[in-house]
Design an enzyme around this catalytic site. Structure first.
Site, short mmCIF file in Angstrom:
data_model
loop_
_atom_site.label_atom_id
_atom_site.label_comp_id
_atom_site.label_asym_id
_atom_site.label_seq_id
_atom_site.Cartn_x
_atom_site.Cartn_y
_atom_site.Cartn_z
CB SER A 64 45.73 12.62 56.97
OG SER A 64 46.54 11.62 56.39
CG ASP B 201 52.08 15.02 51.51
OD1 ASP B 201 51.86 13.86 51.12
OD2 ASP B 201 51.26 15.65 52.21
CG HIS C 31 48.19 13.98 52.77
ND1 HIS C 31 49.43 13.77 53.36
CD2 HIS C 31 47.29 13.33 53.55
CE1 HIS C 31 49.28 13.03 54.45
NE2 HIS C 31 47.99 12.74 54.58
#
Length: 366
Positions: A122, A343, A346
């Site tokens: 990702s 998160d 990312h």
């Protein structure tokens, strides 16, 4: 097995010591820059793109997330309520030269009719989304074709015949379903057949190598003839990346295909790594200043350097680790749509991956 693991960890410790004591140039000088004729530094009197500082640039961001049709929801922090905007305004300033301004039309003209593939997890998706948005912002009226699928996705800029592919793979090496369950095979890259025929390959791996429990996508790991329930994860990464390096050396013609490795993208889940009392990246709004990161260079980055230095094929290391370590403010944290929890792995878009792509562009034109 134990001896190999101990040997690698000892190597990591020694190199990390060099990095912490200001002697990093002795250890990583031939991966801090790149010449396509060899993997040496771009010449000491020219430029190290990866050492510098973050500074406010009023012309940033390079695009508006609401006008880009390619952003995955988990990266669109403004859409999901992030209240601050200063993180959008930071530009990377190398110490020894100027980073060229990104020119999307120029990139498409240079790579007309070519195929570019991001290969990885990702974090590759993060960078692929970013480049598609940057090109779209440069040429908002350009005709595009967009395909988003689980394994292979693409954005084609039809007027130029340039396609950006994304091949999703968590480890680069294969996971194969067998009678005993899902087996991570450290010496197998059958999926590499899908990477052939590209004009540019941008690889990435590390994020998933530490996952355990329910988030671990394999049941066993196979190392040569041995099938194990688990093993030292840094050693597994080293062996898997070595298999990848052999695949590149055997299958890539460097006169036709440029190869990049997207360096280790750091996480910010432990505030003590940068001297903060808070638990993680949540509510962080400013990058770190200075020329070092308190927690030092991650062992995974040392492994990447070691593997790349032994390869025959020229591979450009986009050495984004340090400059990304400084950006504790640039994660989605709690503003990532349906992504559960906070998160700190990312990155928001627009945001830090745009700089990664600026560095990719610079490496192609400087």
């Amino acid at each position: 097995m134990v001896q190999w693991s101990q040997l690698l960890l000892l190597l990591v410790s020694i190199i990390s010591l060099f990095l912490h004591t200001g002697r990093a140039e002795l250890v990583v000088q031939n991966v801090s820059g790149f010449s396509w004729k060899n993997k040496g530094v771009v010449s000491s009197n020219r430029c190290n793109l990866f050492q510098g500082r973050w500074a406010i640039d009023p012309s940033f961001p390079l695009y508006d997330s609401s006008s880009c049709p390619f952003i995955d929801p988990e990266f669109d922090c403004q859409k999901y309520g992030r209240p601050d905007k200063q993180y959008l305004k930071y530009a990377w300033k190398p110490d020894s030269c100027n980073l060229p301004r990104f020119n999307g039309k120029d990139l498409l003209m240079r790579w007309r009719g070519k195929k570019i593939m991001f290969i990885g997890d990702s974090l590759s998706l993060n960078m692929w989304n970013s480049l598609a948005c940057m090109l779209h912002a440069s040429l908002p009226n350009a005709k595009t074709a967009f395909s988003r699928k689980e394994t292979l996705s693409s954005v084609t800029f039809q007027d130029y015949g340039v396609t950006l592919f994304l091949y999703r793979t968590t480890y680069l090496v294969d996971i194969v379903r067998e009678n005993i369950g899902r087996v991570l095979k450290l010496d197998s890259i059958q999926q590499g057949d899908a990477w052939r025929g590209m004009d540019m390959l941008i690889f990435n791996s590390w994020h998933w190598w530490t996952h355990k429990g329910n988030s671990q996508p394999w049941d066993y790991v196979q190392d040569g003839s041995k099938v194990l329930k688990d093993m030292d994860r840094l050693m597994a990464f080293y062996k898997g990346l070595t298999t990848w390096s052999r695949w590149v050396d055997r299958n890539v013609d460097s006169s036709k295909t440029k190869v990049f490795f997207q360096g280790i993208s750091p996480t910010h889940y432990m505030g003590q790594e940068w001297g903060a009392s808070q638990k993680n990246c949540n509510s962080e709004q400013l990058p770190l200043a200075g020329s070092t990161y308190p927690a030092g260079t991650p062992a995974s980055a040392v492994v990447v350097n070691k593997v790349l230095n032994r390869m025959k094929t020229p591979v450009y290391l986009l050495d984004i680790t340090f400059l990304s370590q400084l950006r504790k403010d640039a994660h989605p944290s709690m503003y990532s749509g349906d992504h559960p929890g906070v998160d700190c792995s990312h990155w928001c878009l627009p945001g830090l991956p745009d700089t990664w792509n600026q560095l990719l562009y610079a490496s192609l034109i400087m």
